[in-house]
Design an enzyme around this catalytic site. Structure first.
Site, short mmCIF file in Angstrom:
data_model
loop_
_atom_site.label_atom_id
_atom_site.label_comp_id
_atom_site.label_asym_id
_atom_site.label_seq_id
_atom_site.Cartn_x
_atom_site.Cartn_y
_atom_site.Cartn_z
N ILE A 476 18.59 38.75 -21.63
CA ILE A 476 17.95 37.20 -21.97
C ILE A 476 18.72 36.46 -23.10
O ILE A 476 18.94 35.60 -22.57
CB ILE A 476 16.85 38.28 -22.49
N THR A 556 18.55 40.70 -28.98
CA THR A 556 18.42 42.03 -28.45
C THR A 556 17.40 43.40 -28.34
O THR A 556 16.42 42.86 -29.04
CB THR A 556 19.65 43.07 -29.73
N GLY A 665 16.25 45.32 -12.30
CA GLY A 665 15.71 45.58 -13.66
C GLY A 665 14.24 45.32 -14.58
O GLY A 665 14.47 44.71 -15.26
N GLU A 668 13.88 49.47 -18.60
CA GLU A 668 14.75 49.84 -19.65
C GLU A 668 15.91 50.72 -19.20
O GLU A 668 16.00 51.18 -18.30
CB GLU A 668 14.25 50.32 -20.89
N ASP A 679 7.49 52.07 -25.63
CA ASP A 679 8.00 50.50 -24.94
C ASP A 679 6.01 49.96 -24.85
O ASP A 679 5.97 48.75 -26.19
CB ASP A 679 8.32 50.64 -24.39
N LYS A 683 4.33 47.75 -28.04
CA LYS A 683 3.22 46.20 -28.09
C LYS A 683 1.65 47.22 -28.45
O LYS A 683 1.16 46.15 -28.85
CB LYS A 683 3.16 46.20 -26.28
#
Ligand code: ADP
Ligand code: ASP
Ligand code: MG
Length: 816
Positions: A476, A556, A665, A668, A679, A683
């Site tokens: 990112i 990060t 990709g 994680e 994850d 959210k």
């Protein structure tokens, strides 16, 4: 008739003197015969003062004297014809000998009176003017050296003498009449008292000399030739984006220069103003540029302010106490005391309760001022009617100036917003009653940041510069830099924003540059950096650099940076992050981030915490802040799981699909972080909190889709092995759904304050049935969107869209 004044840099070198001659020739070609006023060569006045101080304190000055001689002799050698050199050397040498004698006297007596200091410093203008008049005589037949100390008559306030205007004007007029056929080269800065002793008009006073001559001779124009393109919107040495102003009124020029715009000496404006003579500030090094005109009939401008000026390093003194309240004579007593003792007060502010007075003076005056006040108000201090005086050193004044302020509401609001957002503490405020000026006292260490931030806020047609400090150089981070690079021109043109990357750190190294790291080779710069990564150091350095409009970007997925967010907010720096860990840990931390950011007037943007670049957080915020309430949220927010289920059809087996997703990709580093629902849970938790629920991680119910053996695996490899062994389990789930013409979907739901994530089989009629690739979808059912929910759908994973979301947050900060 015009008066042309050339400042220190304009007479400071062989090449600038050549330009000066060209300028004079072009005047003559136009049939003009101006009066020329000259400063000392650049640096010479300071050099003379330093020699005088050295002599007074018993130190050597001969090396400095030799340096002074050389500077002049070098010019003589370069610009005078051989046969004219000797007479010039001789005349100059006489001056240098006199100067040496004077300095010897000071050295012997160890005493430097203001009178002697003026005499010493006068050699700067006397030598430069003498020398240039000789050079000019080779080009202009009628050049004449004029010692202004015989024409400008003053009192005996050495160092800052007051001019007897009437007498001076008479003397200048009659001198000019007698020499009307001559091209006059006049010494700036120096004058003389009744006793024929040399006085000076204050530092920068050559400008004033020009105005005095201009006024006496009713000049059509006074030109101030210097080394910049005119009066600029701010000191160009401090604000790179400062630009020259076309026009100013006398009052504006006066206010700007009074508060530090060194380009013109404030008293210069008075004689010009009285006779309505325009002052034109021009650049010797770019003569074709129009420069700035200071005149009485300035055309209307649409800028709310004309400029920002500043005085670095002042001291302030505050008096407080009941002894002042309602005592009409108090401030009179105070300020006449200081005036009597020649202490110049730069600025005064008084609280409306009359309970306190704060004023600013030059640092060298502060101790004396304190002592005088303590003596004068001894009784009041003893009776506790006055608190002990408070002295603060290391302060600065920043002033915004412009006549339009009067008609434009919100100017001070804009000033304080810019200062507040950048964490600049305002110690005192003063607004001139004319409303042409608002001044604030701030710490000198904040001055550069404050000037740039305020300049960015007022001159919005210019680009605003954001200084970004970026953590993380993974997918990112890298993509963000690429996007910034590709879009930098567009951003400047369309959004008026320029992003400078002032710091980068990954887990190994960090690198900084307040002018912005190059986006072409930041990787090499980072790798080659000598600084090892250290988060606390990174933050310290960011604070220390004290740049305006700072943004801290956490790209990060690590818990480590989170611990520093609070510090960052407290330094009045906004945060942009795609890191979900901060917002999804404890509720108290979630709340603390928002409260701290709000208290410090900065932003905390994290659009990419949910659905990558999709406008989900923003949509929810807009709904909430416009008074809507969420009834239900349904969502597929794991792009990874979407991808997996969208490819888990036909003959495909689950293990291979997961592996492929990882290779592309989409997952994680440990795919279980996606598949375990963790994850997704984060959210949902962030959404629930943003929707107003005080929820903790344990409150989100998650249906686990992984068999225990997969969860227990120690490494990612073991996990894949376990997953392969469970192929039949997943095949069974898929076949069952297929048989019912359904598809598998991992769906999050928030309703009645409860959040859950469950694996569901949905049929064609369900809005989430048709979902492709790694898309996310979210539907908000709210008080307003009741019949048909508001739906946001699109790609919700991947470096490109996530970086784009971070990018958008960054630009939104720039817009605030
Ligand atoms: P000179 O020797 O020609 O009299 P000065 O050094 O006195 O020149 O003044 C010119 C300098 O003033 C410029 O070089 C610039 O750095 C500084 N300066 C400070 N504020 C301003 C401003 N607002 N506009 C232009 N110049 C400024
Ligand atoms: N030489 C003097 C000074 O440096 C006057 C001037 O340059 O205007 O202050
Ligand atoms: Mg000057």
């Amino acid at each position: 008739m015009k008066v042309l004044k050339f400042g220190g840099t304009s007479v400071g070198s062989v090449s600038s003197i050549k330009t000066l001659l060209e300028i004079l020739k072009s005047e003559q070609n136009q049939g003009n015969s101006p009066v020329v006023v000259l400063s000392a060569m650049s640096g010479v006045t300071n050099l003379l003062l330093s020699m005088a101080e050295n002599a007074a304190s018993g130190n050597e000055f001969t090396a400095q004297l030799a340096d002074l001689e050389k500077r002049h002799f070098d010019v003589v050698k370069a610009l005078l014809d051989i046969q004219n050199q000797n007479p010039a050397y001789t005349r100059l040498k006489i001056h240098f000998n006199q100067l040496e004698e004077l300095l010897q006297g000071v050295l012997t007596l160890r005493e430097l009176t203001p009178k002697t200091r003026d005499q010493i410093v006068s050699y700067g203008e006397r030598c430069s003017t003498l020398m240039i008049s000789k050079i000019a005589a080779q080009h202009f037949k009628n050049a004449l050296f004029v010692d202004a100390s015989e024409l400008i008559k003053t009192d005996s306030a050495f160092g800052n003498a007051k001019v007897n205007i009437e007498l001076t004007e008479l003397l200048i007029k009659s001198f000019q009449q007698e020499n009307s056929d001559k091209l006059l080269f006049v010494t700036g800065f120096i004058a003389g008292n009744d006793a024929g002793q040399i006085t000076t008009l204050g530092r920068g006073g050559s400008d004033y000399t020009a105005a005095i001559f201009g006024s006496a001779l009713n000049a059509e124009e006074i030109q101030i030739w210097t080394d910049v393109n005119g009066m600029m919107t701010a000191d160009p040495r401090m604000v790179k984006k400062a630009f020259p102003l076309e026009e100013l009124s006398y009052t504006e020029a006066m206010e700007l220069s009074y508060f530090g715009a060194k380009v013109i000496y404030p008293p210069t404006m008075i004689p010009a103003f009285l006779k309505k003579i325009p002052i034109v500030i021009k650049n010797t090094f770019e003569p074709a540029f129009a420069g700035t005109v200071i005149r009485h009939d300035c055309k209307a401008s649409n800028l709310p302010i004309k400029g920002i000026s500043s005085i670095n390093n002042i001291s302030i003194l505050s008096l407080e106490g009941s002894g002042m309240v309602g005592k009409s004579g108090f401030s009179g007593r105070l300020f006449s005391l200081l005036a009597r003792e020649q202490i110049n007060i730069i600025l005064i502010t008084q609280s409306s309760s009359e309970h306190s007075i704060t004023f600013a003076v030059q640092p060298h005056d502060i101790e004396k001022a304190k002592l005088l006040i303590e003596q004068e108000f001894e009784l009041e201090l003893l009776a506790n009617k006055l608190e002990p005086l408070v002295v603060e050193q290391g302060q600065a004044i920043l002033a915004i100036v412009g006549e339009n302020m009067k008609q434009t509401p919100g100017v001070s609001g804009k000033l304080f917003h810019a200062l507040g957002r950048n964490g600049v503490n305002v110690r005192a405020i003063a607004q001139g009653s004319s409303e042409y000026n608002i001044s604030v006292i701030i710490s000198a260490t904040d001055l550069s940041k404050a000037l740039n931030a305020v300049h960015d806020a007022f001159f919005i047609e210019l680009t605003k510069t954001l200084h970004a400090f970026c953590l993380g150089t993974g997918n990112i981070g890298k993509t963000l830099f690429k996007q910034l690079q590709a879009n930098s021109d567009f951003l400047q043109k369309n959004n008026g924003i320029q992003v400078k990357i002032a710091g980068i750190s990954n887990t190994r190294k960090m690198v900084f540059n307040s002018d912005g790291l190059s986006l072409d080779n930041w990787e090499e710069e980072l790798q080659g950096s000598m600084q090892t990564a250290d988060l606390q150091e990174f933050i310290n350095k960011m604070k220390e650099m004290n740049l305006p409009n700072c943004v801290f970007i956490d790209n990060t997925a690590s818990p480590k940076p989170i611990a520093f967010y609070e510090q960052v907010f407290k330094a009045n720096i906004s945060v942009v992050t795609c890191n979900k860990i901060g917002n999804s840990a404890s509720y108290s931390q979630y709340k603390n981030f928002r409260d701290t950011a709000r208290r410090h007037g900065v932003d905390f943007f994290y659009e990419t915490n949910v659905g990558a670049g999709l406008p989900i957080i923003r949509t929810l915020k807009d709904l909430m802040s416009s008074g809507d309430r969420v009834q239900r949220i349904e969502a597929i927010l794991s792009g990874t799981i979407s991808y997996i289920f969208n490819h888990f059809k036909g003959d495909a087996n689950f293990h291979d699909v997961v592996k492929e997703a990882q290779e592309k990709g989409y997952t994680e580093p440990d795919p279980r972080d996606d598949l375990s629902g963790k994850d997704f849970m984060r959210k949902m938790l962030i959404l629930a909190r943003d929707a107003g629920y005080e929820m903790e991680e344990a409150d989100v119910e998650i249906e686990n889709m992984l068999p225990q053996a997969c969860l227990d695996a120690q490494t990612v490899e073991e996990f894949y092995a376990a997953l392969k062994a469970e192929d039949a389990y997943f095949a069974n789930l898929k076949d069952k759904a297929q048989a019912d013409k359904k598809v598998l979907r991992y769906i999050g739901k928030l309703e009645n304050g409860k959040a859950s994530i469950t694996l569901q089989s949905v049929d064609e009629s369900h809005p989430f049935y048709m979902l492709s690739g790694s898309d996310n979808i979210i539907s908000f059912t709210t008080d307003r969107y009741k019949e048909r929910p508001l739906v946001v759908k699109g790609p919700g994973a991947g470096a490109e869209v996530t970086a784009a979301g971070v990018f958008a947050d960054l630009i939104n900060i720039g817009a605030n």
